[in-house]
Design a protein around this motif. Structure first.
Motif, PDB file in Angstrom:
ATOM      1  N   LEU A 187       3.387   8.512  -4.197  1.00 19.27           N
ATOM      2  CA  LEU A 187       3.312   9.526  -3.008  1.00 19.27           C
ATOM      3  C   LEU A 187       4.948   9.441  -2.362  1.00 19.27           C
ATOM      4  CD1 LEU A 187       1.855  11.189  -1.003  1.00 19.27           C
ATOM      5  CD2 LEU A 187       1.320   9.388   0.178  1.00 19.27           C
ATOM      6  N   TYR A 188       5.170   8.083  -1.982  1.00 20.89           N
ATOM      7  CA  TYR A 188       6.566   8.079  -1.872  1.00 20.89           C
ATOM      8  C   TYR A 188       7.683   7.692  -2.902  1.00 20.89           C
ATOM      9  CZ  TYR A 188       4.354   8.110   2.917  1.00 20.89           C
ATOM     10  OH  TYR A 188       3.736   8.351   3.958  1.00 20.89           O
ATOM     11  N   LYS A 189       8.170   8.651  -3.451  1.00 19.73           N
ATOM     12  CA  LYS A 189       8.741   8.622  -4.692  1.00 19.73           C
ATOM     13  C   LYS A 189      10.391   9.122  -4.750  1.00 19.73           C
ATOM     14  CE  LYS A 189       6.771  13.186  -6.019  1.00 19.73           C
ATOM     15  NZ  LYS A 189       5.858  12.979  -5.370  1.00 19.73           N
ATOM     16  N   TYR A 190      10.831   9.294  -3.559  1.00 14.10           N
ATOM     17  CA  TYR A 190      12.374   9.940  -3.692  1.00 14.10           C
ATOM     18  C   TYR A 190      13.065   8.790  -3.068  1.00 14.10           C
ATOM     19  CZ  TYR A 190       9.492  14.367  -3.771  1.00 14.10           C
ATOM     20  OH  TYR A 190       8.843  15.577  -4.102  1.00 14.10           O
ATOM     21  N   GLY A 191      13.929   8.224  -4.058  1.00 13.67           N
ATOM     22  CA  GLY A 191      14.804   7.141  -3.796  1.00 13.67           C
ATOM     23  C   GLY A 191      16.019   7.836  -3.308  1.00 13.67           C
ATOM     24  N   VAL A 192      16.754   7.560  -2.349  1.00 12.18           N
ATOM     25  CA  VAL A 192      18.179   8.035  -1.962  1.00 12.18           C
ATOM     26  C   VAL A 192      19.124   7.291  -2.604  1.00 12.18           C
ATOM     27  CG1 VAL A 192      17.590   8.799   0.337  1.00 12.18           C
ATOM     28  CG2 VAL A 192      18.308   6.265  -0.097  1.00 12.18           C
ATOM     29  N   ILE A 193      20.433   8.102  -3.148  1.00 13.84           N
ATOM     30  CA  ILE A 193      21.399   7.626  -3.944  1.00 13.84           C
ATOM     31  C   ILE A 193      22.821   7.700  -3.268  1.00 13.84           C
ATOM     32  CG2 ILE A 193      20.253   8.382  -6.028  1.00 13.84           C
ATOM     33  CD1 ILE A 193      21.971  10.760  -6.260  1.00 13.84           C
ATOM     34  N   GLU A 209       0.989  -1.198  -0.156  1.00 16.00           N
ATOM     35  CA  GLU A 209      -0.152   0.060   0.177  1.00 16.00           C
ATOM     36  C   GLU A 209       0.668   1.436  -0.228  1.00 16.00           C
ATOM     37  OE1 GLU A 209      -2.228  -3.536   1.073  1.00 16.00           O
ATOM     38  OE2 GLU A 209      -0.549  -2.658   2.222  1.00 16.00           O
ATOM     39  N   MET A 210       1.775   1.231   0.819  1.00 19.58           N
ATOM     40  CA  MET A 210       2.861   2.504   0.859  1.00 19.58           C
ATOM     41  C   MET A 210       3.533   2.458  -0.191  1.00 19.58           C
ATOM     42  SD  MET A 210       5.941   3.232   3.882  1.00 19.58           S
ATOM     43  CE  MET A 210       6.650   4.563   3.735  1.00 19.58           C
ATOM     44  N   SER A 211       4.204   1.589  -0.955  1.00 20.57           N
ATOM     45  CA  SER A 211       4.743   1.614  -2.225  1.00 20.57           C
ATOM     46  C   SER A 211       3.988   2.136  -3.371  1.00 20.57           C
ATOM     47  CB  SER A 211       5.606   0.275  -2.436  1.00 20.57           C
ATOM     48  OG  SER A 211       4.778  -0.681  -2.806  1.00 20.57           O
ATOM     49  N   GLU A 212       2.692   1.747  -3.301  1.00 22.07           N
ATOM     50  CA  GLU A 212       1.844   2.070  -4.589  1.00 22.07           C
ATOM     51  C   GLU A 212       1.143   3.378  -4.246  1.00 22.07           C
ATOM     52  OE1 GLU A 212      -0.399  -1.462  -5.371  1.00 22.07           O
ATOM     53  OE2 GLU A 212       1.550  -2.410  -6.322  1.00 22.07           O
ATOM     54  N   ALA A 213       1.106   4.065  -3.248  1.00 16.81           N
ATOM     55  CA  ALA A 213       0.226   5.017  -2.775  1.00 16.81           C
ATOM     56  C   ALA A 213       0.624   6.197  -3.697  1.00 16.81           C
ATOM     57  CB  ALA A 213       0.419   5.591  -1.229  1.00 16.81           C
ATOM     58  N   LYS A 214      -0.591   6.871  -4.167  1.00 22.15           N
ATOM     59  CA  LYS A 214      -0.515   8.119  -5.210  1.00 22.15           C
ATOM     60  C   LYS A 214      -0.607   9.501  -4.372  1.00 22.15           C
ATOM     61  CE  LYS A 214       0.195   5.350  -8.645  1.00 22.15           C
ATOM     62  NZ  LYS A 214      -0.486   4.979  -9.725  1.00 22.15           N
ATOM     63  N   ALA A 215       0.031  10.284  -5.041  1.00 20.60           N
ATOM     64  CA  ALA A 215      -0.298  11.687  -4.574  1.00 20.60           C
ATOM     65  C   ALA A 215      -1.540  12.211  -5.606  1.00 20.60           C
ATOM     66  CB  ALA A 215       0.831  12.594  -4.870  1.00 20.60           C
ATOM     67  N   ALA A 216      -1.928  13.222  -5.145  1.00 16.24           N
ATOM     68  CA  ALA A 216      -2.925  14.082  -5.845  1.00 16.24           C
ATOM     69  C   ALA A 216      -2.797  14.049  -7.219  1.00 16.24           C
ATOM     70  CB  ALA A 216      -3.277  15.354  -5.246  1.00 16.24           C
TER      71      ALA A 216
END
Length: 407
Positions: free
Chosen positions: A303-309, A291-298
């Motif tokens: 929604l959780y899209k910022y992957g650290v590098i 649910e968290m990995s697929e959650a969408k923003a408006a």
């Protein structure tokens, strides 16, 4: 520590086997071995078997600056970042303790040649990227290179042989990462050879404590460094001491920042930057619910899209506050080469014990705040983890070419 003290300590902890063959060692070897024993962090052993996952808190989207805003405020951010660099307030730490084993290469990973028509080493790519900033700011950035016991001499020699790839050697310092011992599944210390404990670097979260232990804090203070950009060796495209990143973090009144790329799809294997109970945090891809990995923003994006590098900026003042607080020690199953009771060398093909690691993601969680700073993955994200396939030498070469780097 004396031989007698070592025997007493080890026997009291059921580790008497460690001293076998001690009397056959040279005086210098005995001294080194006793120092290893004296450096054992016994509290780590209490964590074995404590595999109950800590309950995670409530997650939220972190504060972020995305590509369009960065583009519109480029002059403002860059000016602030360059000012800090000119004042000598920015240093960088290169995490370079690894070997090129997964690339079929027995030297430090940074020595790997990604060139096709001419020599171009991973270390050279990174120095070239940093030199772009030096040229723009007309000031050198102090660079602290963290090596490991296994690759320190080879790394120093490689830089010297190549004249530091055009960087001013007065601004380069090397230091060795602190080591942690390894144990088998019964909690017994493993020996790499008689008279030498099996050890490994203590994880990427140990970099600042290792820098201090190496005596380099005095150099940081003498130079007036207020910000440290820490980055990993394997991303050949990353911007180091990036004035935009530094300026945005400073102007936003943050004590830390994280360069992030937008995930391409929900299941991408990346650590995700978020807020956890209001504090900056990184949740690994395998810890995320579907649910968290697929959650969408408006706007329909993840929604959780910022992957650290693994490119972070830290306030030195804040690092000094947290360095003496105990970071979480992670117990990790690994394949650990060792010598058995008969002195035979064993190279296991399956995990046979535990290593103890500190992770930089825990440092992020100890910060008061953290800025997610989005970068274009085609411009700044070309990690080399494998020889071929995803995140490989092949994919990095293609991206280098796209960015105008002649191979």
């Amino acid at each position: 520590m004396t031989k007698e003290q070592a025997i007493e300590l080890l026997e009291s902890r059921g580790q008497g086997h460690v001293m076998r063959g001690f009397d056959n060692l040279s005086e210098a070897q005995q001294e080194t071995f006793l120092a290893q024993i004296d450096n054992i962090n016994w509290s780590d052993f209490e964590l074995i078997g404590n595999d109950a996952a800590d309950a995670r808190g409530e997650f939220a989207v972190p504060p972020a600056i995305e590509l369009p805003e960065i583009a519109s405020r480029k002059a403002e951010f860059e000016a602030a970042g360059i000012e800090a660099i000119k004042k000598g307030e920015v240093g960088a730490v290169l995490l370079a303790g690894g070997m090129g084993t997964r690339l079929g290469f027995d030297l430090p990973k940074g020595c790997y040649n990604v060139g096709e028509t001419h020599d171009l080493y991973i270390f050279e790519c990174l120095i070239n990227n940093l030199l772009e900033v030096v040229k723009k700011a007309d000031a050198f950035v102090p660079l602290y290179i963290m090596t490991s016991e296994k690759n320190d001499k080879a790394t120093r020699d490689f830089f010297a042989e190549h004249d530091y790839f055009g960087y001013n050697p007065d601004y380069i310092k090397f230091f060795i990462q602190d080591m942690a011992c390894a144990v088998d599944y019964d909690g017994k210390l493993l020996l790499e050879e008689e008279g030498r404990l099996a050890t490994s670097p203590n994880g990427n979260g140990g970099w600042y404590a290792s820098l201090i232990k190496a005596g380099l804090k005095s150099d940081v203070e003498a130079r007036g460094v207020k910000w440290i950009n820490v980055f990993a060796v394997d991303n050949v495209l990353q911007r180091i001491a990036d004035p935009l990143f530094i300026g945005a973090t400073i102007l936003g009144n943050y004590v830390s920042g994280s360069k992030v790329v937008r995930k391409v799809e929900p299941a991408e294997k990346m650590g995700l930057l978020c807020l956890e109970d209001g504090k900056p945090s990184i949740v690994e891809y395998y810890e995320m619910s579907k649910e968290m990995s697929e959650a969408k923003a408006a706007d329909g994006s993840l929604l959780y899209k910022y992957g650290v590098i693994l490119n972070y900026l830290f306030s030195v003042e804040k690092l000094d506050e947290i360095v003496n607080n105990n970071l979480v020690v992670h117990v990790v199953e690994k394949k650990i080469p060792y010598v058995d009771a008969d002195g035979n060398k064993v190279s296991p093909t399956e995990p046979n014990g535990y290593k103890f690691e500190l992770l930089v993601l825990d440092m992020i969680h100890m910060m008061d705040n953290n800025l997610a700073f989005e970068v274009d993955r085609n411009y700044e994200f070309a990690p080399i983890k494998n020889l071929h396939g995803v995140d490989s030498v092949d994919s990095a070469r293609e991206l280098l070419k796209k960015n105008g780097v002649v191979l």
